[in-house]
Design an enzyme around this catalytic site. Structure first.
Site, PDB file in Angstrom:
ATOM      1  N   GLU A  40      -1.164   6.278  -2.687  1.00  0.00           N
ATOM      2  CA  GLU A  40      -2.295   5.376  -2.944  1.00  0.00           C
ATOM      3  C   GLU A  40      -2.525   5.179  -4.438  1.00  0.00           C
ATOM      4  O   GLU A  40      -2.832   4.076  -4.885  1.00  0.00           O
ATOM      5  CB  GLU A  40      -3.573   5.915  -2.276  1.00  0.00           C
ATOM      6  CG  GLU A  40      -3.617   5.687  -0.775  1.00  0.00           C
ATOM      7  CD  GLU A  40      -3.486   4.211  -0.407  1.00  0.00           C
ATOM      8  OE1 GLU A  40      -3.984   3.349  -1.150  1.00  0.00           O
ATOM      9  OE2 GLU A  40      -2.862   3.926   0.632  1.00  0.00           O
ATOM     10  N   CYS A 203      -0.269 -16.047  13.174  1.00  0.00           N
ATOM     11  CA  CYS A 203      -1.317 -15.045  12.945  1.00  0.00           C
ATOM     12  C   CYS A 203      -2.025 -14.689  14.254  1.00  0.00           C
ATOM     13  O   CYS A 203      -2.504 -15.582  14.963  1.00  0.00           O
ATOM     14  CB  CYS A 203      -2.331 -15.599  11.945  1.00  0.00           C
ATOM     15  SG  CYS A 203      -3.712 -14.477  11.680  1.00  0.00           S
TER      16      CYS A 203
HETATM   17  S1  SF4 Z   1      -6.286 -18.058   7.436  1.00  0.00           S
HETATM   18 FE1  SF4 Z   1      -6.976 -17.262   9.404  1.00  0.00          FE
HETATM   19  S2  SF4 Z   1      -5.415 -17.924  10.854  1.00  0.00           S
HETATM   20 FE2  SF4 Z   1      -4.571 -18.169   8.825  1.00  0.00          FE
HETATM   21  S3  SF4 Z   1      -3.406 -16.299   8.466  1.00  0.00           S
HETATM   22 FE3  SF4 Z   1      -5.483 -15.980   7.618  1.00  0.00          FE
HETATM   23  S4  SF4 Z   1      -6.688 -15.046   9.255  1.00  0.00           S
HETATM   24 FE4  SF4 Z   1      -4.824 -15.885  10.162  1.00  0.00          FE
END
Ligand code: SF4
Length: 344
Positions: A40, A203
């Site tokens: 860390e 994501c």
């Molecule tokens: S902006 Fe929102 S959808 Fe896009 S990668 Fe980041 S958390 Fe995921």
């Protein structure tokens, strides 16, 4: 906001992504509090890939607090060379000595005790509590803040926003899930929710992300104000005498206890000077243009030094074992590769 931006189900989705996509680093494979502390501190101002080899070398040499406490500061600074910000190495060394002197052979596991150690701030204490001691702390680094800010489509990170996320995190994450949850969101921030061009299509949080649905990922978070770089010029003198070179180090300040060359001064002798190629040393907000001259020392005694500096004559092989600022090491290597005539 009507619904929570992060739920138990969506956080479980991030942990699932992490299990299948996580990049294994030496420190993500260990539960050893000492090893996690070293990693860390190394990662505070060093990119992940640059820390892998120094971390492994460090652990092979000083595998625990006791061995680090008995190391010399010279050796510790030499091992840290290339990672920058050597105050971090000094703090590690000092903390190990403090703990061993108190009869503690392992790291403490409360926030108060951890934050009392040199070099341990809020984030590092939280990381150790979570990763090493499996306590429900939130490792709120720049990656987590960016993910949370985008989930909320919040233009700025404010104390109120932080309080809200701390409350939500405490509701969702317990001790056993703490380490993986923090590491999963951090890696998501590093690799998917990047500062520029986030990969929203892959994501696991895209379904509840406000910034994505409002098409604000390009402006949240707001771009950082660029640091104004201050330019400096430093002229150093690399004295040579009878096969040895004069190294100098300041007792205080940013480069304390690191070996450099002596700064030029009005007392620096004139005469034959051999210029070495210039280097640019960039650190914090400074861009320092370094010019070094190789100068034979013929005056007897030792060369001049500023107040609170010390110096010593060393051979090039002795210099190899001393902790230096890495840009000065490069100048030293250049000087040695020039095969300069060292007889004065
Ligand atoms: S902006 Fe929102 S959808 Fe896009 S990668 Fe980041 S958390 Fe995921």
């Amino acid at each position: 906001m009507d619904s929570a931006p992060l739920t138990a189900a969506s956080l479980a989705g991030v942990r699932q992504w992490f299990r299948s996509e996580a990049r294994p680093y030496p420190w993500t494979l260990t539960q050893d509090p000492y090893a996690l502390w070293i990693s860390e501190i190394m990662l505070q101002q060093t990119v992940v890939t640059a820390a892998v080899a120094p971390f492994s070398a460090w652990m092979a040499r000083w595998p625990d607090l006791a061995s680090l406490a008995t190391a010399s500061e010279e050796d510790v600074l030499r091992a840290w060379e290339g990672l920058g910000y050597a105050s971090r190495a000094k703090n590690l060394h000092q903390a190990a000595r403090l703990l061993i002197a108190r009869g503690q052979t392992s790291l403490p596991h409360t926030e108060v005790e951890l934050r009392a150690l040199p070099g341990v701030g809020e984030y590092t204490a939280a990381a150790l509590l979570s990763f090493a001691f499996h306590q429900p702390a939130l490792t709120l680094d720049a990656n987590l803040k960016r993910v949370f800010q985008r989930l909320d489509a919040a233009p700025a990170w404010t104390p109120a926003l932080e309080a809200r996320w701390r409350t939500l995190w405490a509701e969702l994450v317990d001790g056993p899930s703490s380490r993986e949850s923090n590491q999963a969101v951090m890696q998501l921030g590093q690799r998917v929710c990047r500062a520029s061009s986030p990969s929203c299509g892959v994501c696991p949080l895209s379904g509840g992300c406000q910034a994505r649905s409002l098409e604000l990922t390009g402006v949240i978070p707001e771009p950082k104000v660029r640091t104004v770089i201050e330019k400096r010029t430093t002229v150093m003198v690399w004295y040579r005498f009878d096969g040895t070179w004069w190294l100098a180090r300041p007792d205080k300040g940013r480069f304390s206890n690191l070996w450099l060359m002596a700064p030029a001064s009005p007392e620096s002798p004139a005469g034959e000077k051999r210029p070495l190629s210039g280097r640019v040393h960039t650190y914090t907000k400074y861009r320092d243009r370094l010019t070094a001259f190789c100068v034979p020392w013929t005056s007897g005694g030792d060369p001049p030094l500023p107040p609170a500096w010390s110096g010593r004559w060393v051979t090039l092989s002795e210099a190899a074992s001393l902790g230096m600022v890495s840009v000065y090491r490069k100048i030293l290597e250049e000087a040695s590769s020039l095969s300069l005539d060292l007889s004065v």
